[in-house]
Write a protein that holds these residues in place. Sequence first.
Motif, mmCIF file in Angstrom:
data_model
loop_
_atom_site.group_PDB
_atom_site.id
_atom_site.type_symbol
_atom_site.label_atom_id
_atom_site.label_comp_id
_atom_site.label_asym_id
_atom_site.label_seq_id
_atom_site.Cartn_x
_atom_site.Cartn_y
_atom_site.Cartn_z
ATOM 1 N N ARG A 20 -6.990 8.114 6.723
ATOM 2 C CA ARG A 20 -6.287 6.901 6.274
ATOM 3 C C ARG A 20 -6.864 6.418 4.939
ATOM 4 N NH1 ARG A 20 -7.005 5.606 11.873
ATOM 5 N NH2 ARG A 20 -5.031 5.785 12.995
ATOM 6 N N HIS A 21 -8.179 6.465 4.844
ATOM 7 C CA HIS A 21 -8.821 6.030 3.604
ATOM 8 C C HIS A 21 -8.401 6.919 2.434
ATOM 9 C CE1 HIS A 21 -11.675 4.116 1.004
ATOM 10 N NE2 HIS A 21 -12.365 5.217 0.809
ATOM 11 N N ARG A 37 -4.919 6.073 1.421
ATOM 12 C CA ARG A 37 -4.890 4.843 0.619
ATOM 13 C C ARG A 37 -5.264 5.136 -0.832
ATOM 14 N NH1 ARG A 37 -9.159 -0.163 0.748
ATOM 15 N NH2 ARG A 37 -7.895 -1.651 -0.422
ATOM 16 N N GLN A 60 -0.198 1.245 0.168
ATOM 17 C CA GLN A 60 -1.579 0.877 -0.161
ATOM 18 C C GLN A 60 -1.966 -0.441 0.509
ATOM 19 O OE1 GLN A 60 -2.309 0.403 -4.381
ATOM 20 N NE2 GLN A 60 -3.939 -1.069 -3.972
ATOM 21 N N LEU A 110 -2.514 -0.003 4.366
ATOM 22 C CA LEU A 110 -3.788 0.683 4.599
ATOM 23 C C LEU A 110 -4.958 -0.185 4.146
ATOM 24 C CD1 LEU A 110 -2.717 4.260 3.530
ATOM 25 C CD2 LEU A 110 -3.514 3.601 5.797
ATOM 26 N N GLY A 111 -4.745 -0.964 3.096
ATOM 27 C CA GLY A 111 -5.791 -1.858 2.625
ATOM 28 C C GLY A 111 -6.091 -2.940 3.639
#
Length: 514
Positions: free
Chosen positions: A416-417, A420, A452, A455-456
């Motif tokens: 996931r990171h 992003r 973004q 996910l952020g």
Amino acid sequence: MLVTWVCVYVPERPEEQSVADRHLEIEQKYDAAADFVLPNLDGLPGVAALGEPEVHELHATYFDTPDLRLAANRITLRRRRGGTDAGWHLKMPAGPDSKQELRAPLGRPLVVPARLAGLVAVHTRGAELSPVATLETRRTVVRLLAADGAELAEVADDLVTGRGLDAEPQRWREVEVELGSGPPELLKAAGKRLRKSGAKRAKSSSKLGRLLGDAVVPSASAAARSAARSRIAAATCNGKAPAITTGEVVMAYLAEQVEAIVNFDPKARLGEHDAVHKMRVAVRRTRSALRSYRPVLDTGRTVPLGPELRWLAQELGEVRDREVLRMRFQGAPEFLLDDLEKQERSAYRRLDASLKEPRYFALLDALDALIADPPLAAAAGKKARKELPGLVTRAWDRMAEEYASIKTAADPDVARHETRKEAKRVRYAAELAVPVLGVAAKRVVKEATRIQSVLGGYQDGVIAMEHLAAAAKRTRVPAEAFTLGVMYGKEQCAAETSRDRLATTWSQTLGPSF
């Protein structure tokens, strides 16, 4: 001319800055002949009386590098004696018609206060600051007063003698009108009366600029940044975007980001709101563009910049992460906020030290060289209208691959990171293409930003949970531990909500369609 004043008396850290005076100054300057007679200022809008003329003898020594880097960037650094504000004055542009001024006590005549020198280090980069000019000014001040005695404006009639290095003295006269509590109409009316009496709007925005004249030469990087912006602006305004090459579009974007890094440097050192974040974004945009547009640039020169840009982003990120947590935890128990503020102060000190390192100055020099002498590759000469869609689509495809890997990854959070980060790269790649691809690129920016953001939200929640868990281990007070536990639960719920929104958000994206 609008001037924002922020007077800082040599603080040790951003949060310790003692702001003695902060106000928005509205000022207009006029050139006047030697025999100019200041007109009667009675009857101007709101003016009920004129103060008695006050005469001040001012002596100012201006400091700069030998090649006048500060003057080339419209920055003045002086030590002035006389008048009501004797001391060191640093003036930096804050917009098209505004300046930010910071002050420090008189101190030693030839020793620039460390704090002020640090604020221009992004330009001096280790070069010595020494006297380059002196100005002797006989100033006659007349204050325009309202019926209640409030100062509406101040008119300063200056007789100036300026001496540059190895140059004959120059003498001139100028009049400044500075608005106080009066209305804008007063400034306009005063200017009209001065012009009717023979004064003319000043050609230079500063006395030093007038004195140095042609000796001030913009750097090659600054000239290249200006040329790149003008080329893109002219082409897009005249409907000639199809004639723009990919290299021109990429370099204009990079020029904009390098300029942002330089402009936000002193603001980040001062701890101004959101300055660290904006400087970090400019660094990330630069790094992302160098990666997404590799076919356009010679990687022999751009690849070495990657680790250095990453280092700078990390240094800025340490402060930014604390800022985000502090804002996120507004209203939290005092013990938690106190702890965060201490961490933020420490992070600012480390950042300030990093921004004084030769490594940082070397990076700035390399970025200047990149703009002044673009390392263009074969694809740079191709028409941007044809080349950019493929490059933006390629960035999107990399993001899609990372997103697909979330389901099979050993650690979905890592995937996931990475997704992003790729979403940010897509966003920046599409931003670069907007002047040429227009609405289609704007839609990609919007969709990448949504991904973004989702996910952020998850990532921010995870970071907040980690911080709360660490804080809970340090406390020995049951009530504090309970409060942290409640906050942890809320952050966990918010993070999971963001995580679960990802699939829906992704299903609503269409991807590039050029």
